[in-house]
Design a protein around this motif. Sequence first.
Motif, PDB file in Angstrom:
ATOM      1  N   THR A   1     -16.022  18.250 -18.560  1.00 45.38           N
ATOM      2  CA  THR A   1     -14.890  17.663 -19.277  1.00 45.38           C
ATOM      3  C   THR A   1     -15.338  17.066 -20.607  1.00 45.38           C
ATOM      4  N   GLU A   2     -16.485  16.406 -20.614  1.00 46.11           N
ATOM      5  CA  GLU A   2     -17.005  15.781 -21.838  1.00 46.11           C
ATOM      6  C   GLU A   2     -17.363  16.828 -22.893  1.00 46.11           C
ATOM      7  N   LEU A   3     -17.981  17.927 -22.467  1.00 47.78           N
ATOM      8  CA  LEU A   3     -18.286  19.014 -23.414  1.00 47.78           C
ATOM      9  C   LEU A   3     -17.008  19.552 -24.056  1.00 47.78           C
ATOM     10  N   LEU A   4     -15.997  19.724 -23.238  1.00 52.31           N
ATOM     11  CA  LEU A   4     -14.739  20.278 -23.721  1.00 52.31           C
ATOM     12  C   LEU A   4     -13.989  19.288 -24.610  1.00 52.31           C
TER      13      LEU A   4
ATOM     14  N   ALA B   1      -7.466  16.100 -10.326  1.00 49.25           N
ATOM     15  CA  ALA B   1      -7.501  15.243 -11.518  1.00 49.25           C
ATOM     16  C   ALA B   1      -8.299  15.914 -12.637  1.00 49.25           C
ATOM     17  N   HIS B   2      -9.392  16.575 -12.276  1.00 45.48           N
ATOM     18  CA  HIS B   2     -10.214  17.296 -13.255  1.00 45.48           C
ATOM     19  C   HIS B   2      -9.399  18.411 -13.899  1.00 45.48           C
ATOM     20  N   ILE B   3      -8.716  19.189 -13.094  1.00 42.75           N
ATOM     21  CA  ILE B   3      -7.900  20.288 -13.615  1.00 42.75           C
ATOM     22  C   ILE B   3      -6.779  19.747 -14.498  1.00 42.75           C
ATOM     23  N   ALA B   4      -6.157  18.660 -14.079  1.00 40.50           N
ATOM     24  CA  ALA B   4      -5.097  18.048 -14.895  1.00 40.50           C
ATOM     25  C   ALA B   4      -5.648  17.619 -16.255  1.00 40.50           C
ATOM     26  N   GLU B   5      -6.862  17.080 -16.263  1.00 38.66           N
ATOM     27  CA  GLU B   5      -7.476  16.673 -17.522  1.00 38.66           C
ATOM     28  C   GLU B   5      -7.757  17.885 -18.414  1.00 38.66           C
ATOM     29  N   LEU B   6      -8.251  18.974 -17.814  1.00 39.67           N
ATOM     30  CA  LEU B   6      -8.514  20.186 -18.592  1.00 39.67           C
ATOM     31  C   LEU B   6      -7.225  20.775 -19.152  1.00 39.67           C
ATOM     32  N   ILE B   7      -6.181  20.788 -18.352  1.00 43.64           N
ATOM     33  CA  ILE B   7      -4.898  21.308 -18.831  1.00 43.64           C
ATOM     34  C   ILE B   7      -4.342  20.395 -19.921  1.00 43.64           C
TER      35      ILE B   7
ATOM     36  N   THR C   1       2.619  26.413 -20.704  1.00 45.25           N
ATOM     37  CA  THR C   1       1.770  27.389 -21.396  1.00 45.25           C
ATOM     38  C   THR C   1       0.295  27.054 -21.182  1.00 45.25           C
ATOM     39  N   ALA C   2      -0.050  25.782 -21.268  1.00 49.79           N
ATOM     40  CA  ALA C   2      -1.444  25.375 -21.058  1.00 49.79           C
ATOM     41  C   ALA C   2      -1.907  25.749 -19.653  1.00 49.79           C
ATOM     42  N   ARG C   3      -1.074  25.499 -18.648  1.00 50.05           N
ATOM     43  CA  ARG C   3      -1.439  25.881 -17.273  1.00 50.05           C
ATOM     44  C   ARG C   3      -1.567  27.390 -17.166  1.00 50.05           C
ATOM     45  N   ALA C   4      -0.708  28.131 -17.831  1.00 46.69           N
ATOM     46  CA  ALA C   4      -0.779  29.596 -17.790  1.00 46.69           C
ATOM     47  C   ALA C   4      -2.092  30.088 -18.401  1.00 46.69           C
ATOM     48  N   VAL C   5      -2.506  29.488 -19.520  1.00 42.95           N
ATOM     49  CA  VAL C   5      -3.783  29.860 -20.145  1.00 42.95           C
ATOM     50  C   VAL C   5      -4.931  29.555 -19.187  1.00 42.95           C
ATOM     51  N   PHE C   6      -4.883  28.390 -18.563  1.00 47.28           N
ATOM     52  CA  PHE C   6      -5.928  27.996 -17.623  1.00 47.28           C
ATOM     53  C   PHE C   6      -6.006  28.974 -16.451  1.00 47.28           C
ATOM     54  N   GLU C   7      -4.863  29.320 -15.913  1.00 47.48           N
ATOM     55  CA  GLU C   7      -4.835  30.231 -14.767  1.00 47.48           C
ATOM     56  C   GLU C   7      -5.178  31.660 -15.159  1.00 47.48           C
ATOM     57  N   ALA C   8      -4.777  32.065 -16.354  1.00 45.44           N
ATOM     58  CA  ALA C   8      -5.082  33.431 -16.817  1.00 45.44           C
ATOM     59  C   ALA C   8      -6.579  33.641 -16.999  1.00 45.44           C
ATOM     60  N   THR C   9      -7.299  32.560 -17.263  1.00 39.17           N
ATOM     61  CA  THR C   9      -8.746  32.654 -17.489  1.00 39.17           C
ATOM     62  C   THR C   9      -9.557  32.162 -16.285  1.00 39.17           C
ATOM     63  N   ALA C  10      -8.893  31.924 -15.164  1.00 39.44           N
ATOM     64  CA  ALA C  10      -9.555  31.354 -13.980  1.00 39.44           C
ATOM     65  C   ALA C  10     -10.750  32.175 -13.511  1.00 39.44           C
TER      66      ALA C  10
END
Length: 194
Positions: free
Chosen positions: A66-69, A121-127, A151-160
Amino acid sequence: MPTEPLTPERILAATEEVLRRHGAAKATVVDVARALGVSHGSVYRHFRTKAELRGAVTKRWLDHTTELLAEVVAGSAAPAAKLRLWLATLFEAKRHKAGDDPELFATYTVLTTENGGVVDAHIAELIGQLTRILDEGVRQGEFESADLPVTARAVFEATAHFHDPVHAPEWSRPGAEQAFDAVVALVMRGLTSR
């Protein structure tokens, strides 16, 4: 000679070492205490239960990514370049975790299964990070999105495939980089303002 004070960070670092040595199934709070040269009661003063300790060490492990991102999100690149970099940084971070220390990665895969709330919580932070990048892109006219969080969740899931640990064995195979580039290109085309 004075000893270093017992802090949650020291306990978490020792827990990670114990997990590396013993694995999730065999690591105990007594092992952590022994590694620190303290009683297990001292560890319990900072973490009330073994489950709480395991949740905290899982969060610490996920927070490194999360910190890198977050650094990418805070950067000055244009939104499209920032999104590509964010996705590439996530993929690279996960590949390093899986490839550099496979035993510890396997252990953390067990821990993330146990600690669904920490992972959620980690996934929510990334989204949330993705949402900020997309919002910046919409405001600058680079992206189109009617609903940024969706859209953000879709991008996250599309690249899972390139960040979900279930796919880790495939990340080092020939062609993984090309597959990643193709998926990112497809996502970028879908977001680009017309």
